[in-house]
Scaffold this active site. Structure first.
Site, PDB file in Angstrom:
ATOM      1  NE  ARG A  90      -3.252  -0.104   3.081  1.00 24.79           N
ATOM      2  CZ  ARG A  90      -3.984  -1.003   3.095  1.00 24.79           C
ATOM      3  NH1 ARG A  90      -4.814  -1.170   1.951  1.00 24.79           N
ATOM      4  NH2 ARG A  90      -4.151  -2.050   4.005  1.00 24.79           N
ATOM      5  CE1 TYR A  91       0.282   3.901   4.025  1.00 31.73           C
ATOM      6  CE2 TYR A  91       0.615   1.865   4.571  1.00 31.73           C
ATOM      7  CZ  TYR A  91      -0.066   2.900   4.775  1.00 31.73           C
ATOM      8  OH  TYR A  91      -1.227   2.872   5.762  1.00 31.73           O
ATOM      9  NE  ARG A  94       5.371   2.497   5.486  1.00 31.17           N
ATOM     10  CZ  ARG A  94       4.403   3.515   5.821  1.00 31.17           C
ATOM     11  NH1 ARG A  94       3.764   3.270   6.994  1.00 31.17           N
ATOM     12  NH2 ARG A  94       4.372   4.466   5.122  1.00 31.17           N
ATOM     13  CB  CYS A 103      -4.170 -16.962  14.562  1.00 30.70           C
ATOM     14  SG  CYS A 103      -4.281 -15.658  13.275  1.00 30.70           S
ATOM     15  CB  CYS A 107      -9.290 -11.925  17.806  1.00 34.00           C
ATOM     16  SG  CYS A 107      -7.449 -12.314  18.344  1.00 34.00           S
ATOM     17  CB  CYS A 110      -9.984 -11.302  13.399  1.00 30.92           C
ATOM     18  SG  CYS A 110      -8.549 -11.173  12.302  1.00 30.92           S
ATOM     19  NE  ARG A 112      -4.631  -8.904   6.858  1.00 31.96           N
ATOM     20  CZ  ARG A 112      -3.420  -8.439   7.755  1.00 31.96           C
ATOM     21  NH1 ARG A 112      -2.985  -9.215   8.819  1.00 31.96           N
ATOM     22  NH2 ARG A 112      -2.817  -7.498   7.585  1.00 31.96           N
ATOM     23  CG  ASP A 263     -10.487  -2.384  10.725  1.00 34.04           C
ATOM     24  OD1 ASP A 263     -10.244  -1.077  10.306  1.00 34.04           O
ATOM     25  OD2 ASP A 263      -9.415  -2.981  11.051  1.00 34.04           O
ATOM     26  CG  ASP A 300      -6.322   0.082   8.071  1.00 31.02           C
ATOM     27  OD1 ASP A 300      -5.501   0.437   7.367  1.00 31.02           O
ATOM     28  OD2 ASP A 300      -5.714  -0.299   9.381  1.00 31.02           O
ATOM     29  CE  LYS A 307      -2.078   0.917  10.192  1.00 38.08           C
ATOM     30  NZ  LYS A 307      -1.843   0.475   8.598  1.00 38.08           N
TER      31      LYS A 307
HETATM   32  C1  LIG Z   1      -1.105  -0.582   8.383  1.00 36.16           C
HETATM   33  C2  LIG Z   1      -0.350  -1.010   7.328  1.00 36.16           C
HETATM   34  C3  LIG Z   1       1.108  -0.894   7.171  1.00 36.16           C
HETATM   35  C4  LIG Z   1       1.966  -0.281   8.447  1.00 36.16           C
HETATM   36  O1  LIG Z   1       1.566   1.083   8.744  1.00 36.16           O
HETATM   37  P1  LIG Z   1       2.469   1.793   9.544  1.00 36.16           P
HETATM   38  O2  LIG Z   1       1.814   3.033   9.766  1.00 36.16           O
HETATM   39  O3  LIG Z   1       3.769   1.853   9.108  1.00 36.16           O
HETATM   40  O4  LIG Z   1       2.481   0.830  10.955  1.00 36.16           O
HETATM   41  C5  LIG Z   1       1.956  -1.330   6.158  1.00 36.16           C
HETATM   42  N1  LIG Z   1       1.085  -1.783   5.108  1.00 36.16           N
HETATM   43  C6  LIG Z   1      -0.279  -1.992   4.920  1.00 36.16           C
HETATM   44  C7  LIG Z   1      -0.848  -2.810   4.099  1.00 36.16           C
HETATM   45  C8  LIG Z   1      -1.005  -1.565   6.386  1.00 36.16           C
HETATM   46  O5  LIG Z   1      -2.182  -1.970   6.253  1.00 36.16           O
HETATM   47  S1  SF4 Z   2      -6.482 -10.414  15.177  1.00 38.69           S
HETATM   48 FE1  SF4 Z   2      -6.986 -11.907  13.709  1.00 38.69          FE
HETATM   49  S2  SF4 Z   2      -4.877 -12.163  12.521  1.00 38.69           S
HETATM   50 FE2  SF4 Z   2      -4.500 -11.248  14.688  1.00 38.69          FE
HETATM   51  S3  SF4 Z   2      -4.324 -13.109  16.002  1.00 38.69           S
HETATM   52 FE3  SF4 Z   2      -6.487 -12.612  16.280  1.00 38.69          FE
HETATM   53  S4  SF4 Z   2      -7.452 -13.862  14.533  1.00 38.69           S
HETATM   54 FE4  SF4 Z   2      -5.294 -13.818  14.218  1.00 38.69          FE
END
Ligand SMILES: *Cc1c(COP(=O)(O)O)cnc(C)c1O
Ligand code: SF4
Length: 335
Positions: A90-91, A94, A103, A107, A110, A112, A263, A300, A307
């Site tokens: 996304r960036y 990074r 996992c 959670c 979650c 995801r 989220d 997000d 974010k």
């Molecule tokens: C949140 C996130 C990051 C990390 O973001 P930071 O603000 O640097 O902690 C990097 N990639 C993705 C896709 C993210 O969602």
């Molecule tokens: S938040 Fe989602 S990815 Fe993170 S430990 Fe919990 S279930 Fe796994």
């Protein structure tokens, strides 16, 4: 009796975490969203309290089948920034590397949740990308992999000259501290690139004696720890709990980094607070506790737009006539 991870409504009923008459309906939940509660987390649950904040995070609930409007399978828009399965880019500097779908615990809130759990397939391993300064290794939870596999990934990423920082995101030191063996620590500890570990913690009681010891093991090796928490209704959405959590983190040498606004993941409505409630809590936290105890309160932006800082509104106006807002919400002129 050997303790093991609880993975089904039957297990949960046997452990006294749900009433047997709910097994049927919770089977439907478990068929959709994976269930796992480690012995460490089981030991933290107060079964005498129907509103226990640890149970609320991990014990499945009927409400997870209620999908509210606006909730979506990919709430933070990972898909559209995923050039290859297992990578989110996304960036420009990074990249997020998802090493596994699995996992140690699942959670209930979650973000995801539609992509984690058994049977979700194997993720690809590391692929080099240009211009990347930092690789964020996540999942699932990368610390459930064997030390051998972790060492292999670390070695491959370390060999990429422009990667200066490796950041591991994990819940394992908290939910399964025994996994943080000396072998695991050795597998990821590097002088170069610089290694950070971000641990996911939502309630001060999660920082048990064993969890603190696991974190200390990483820190004593020279790895800085930062935290990620999610603001969750009924878990940490009151000033006393948030304050206790952030103080406990700082005392454990973990710098609070992010507090995520929950989220729009499917079936997680009971966990979400309003943004206004979150902002008021953060202002109260600022009034009560040291700057070391202040995480960034972020959300997000749905659709993959990165974010948003939900507190970045303490400055208003224009050059020459700024206003600044204090922790009580009062605006002050600033020239
Ligand atoms: C949140 C996130 C990051 C990390 O973001 P930071 O603000 O640097 O902690 C990097 N990639 C993705 C896709 C993210 O969602
Ligand atoms: S938040 Fe989602 S990815 Fe993170 S430990 Fe919990 S279930 Fe796994």
């Amino acid at each position: 009796m050997e303790e093991r991870t609880l993975r089904s409504p039957d297990d949960l009923a046997e452990a006294g975490l749900i009433e047997p008459e709910r097994i049927g309906v919770l089977e439907a939940v478990a068929a959709r969203y994976a269930v796992a509660i480690t012995p460490e987390i089981r030991s933290l649950i107060d079964t005498g309290n129907p509103l226990d904040p640890i149970a609320k995070q991990f014990v499945p609930n009927e409400t997870e089948l209620d999908i509210a409007s606006g909730e979506t399978a990919d709430p933070i828009g990972d898909e559209r920034h995923s050039p290859v399965e297992g990578i989110v880019h996304r960036y420009s500097d990074r990249v997020l590397l998802k090493l596994t779908h699995l996992c140690a615990v699942y959670c209930r809130f979650c973000f995801r949740r539609e992509t984690v759990g058994p049977g979700e397939g194997q993720m690809l391993s590391a692929t080099a990308l240009n211009e990347i300064w930092e690789v964020i290794v996540t999942g699932g939870d990368p610390f459930i992999l064997s030390p051998r596999r972790l060492a292999e990934v670390t070695a491959r990423l370390s060999a990429i000259g422009h990667v200066k920082v490796l950041r591991w995101h994990t819940r394992v030191p908290i939910v399964d501290p025994a996994r943080v063996s000396s072998k695991l620590v050795r597998a990821i500890a590097r002088r170069s690139p610089t290694t950070y570990v971000a641990v996911h913690v939502n309630h001060p009681r999660e920082l048990s004696v064993d969890a603190r010891r696991a974190c200390a093991k990483l820190i004593d090796t020279g790895i800085p720890l930062i935290s990620q928490s999610v603001l969750l209704r009924g878990v940490n959405d009151d000033a006393d709990t948030l304050e206790a959590l952030m103080r406990a983190l700082v005392e454990t040498r973990i710098k609070p980094y992010y507090l995520h606004h929950a989220d729009l993941a499917p079936g997680t409505g009971t966990f979400r607070t309003t943004i206004a409630e979150g902002q008021a809590l953060l202002r109260e936290l600022r009034a009560r506790a040291s700057g070391l105890c202040q995480p960034h309160y972020v959300l997000d932006i749905p659709g993959g737009h990165a974010k948003a800082n939900l507190m970045a509104c303490d400055l208003d106006g224009e050059p020459g006539s700024y206003r600044l807002r204090d922790s009580k919400g009062t605006w002050h002129h600033y020239r």
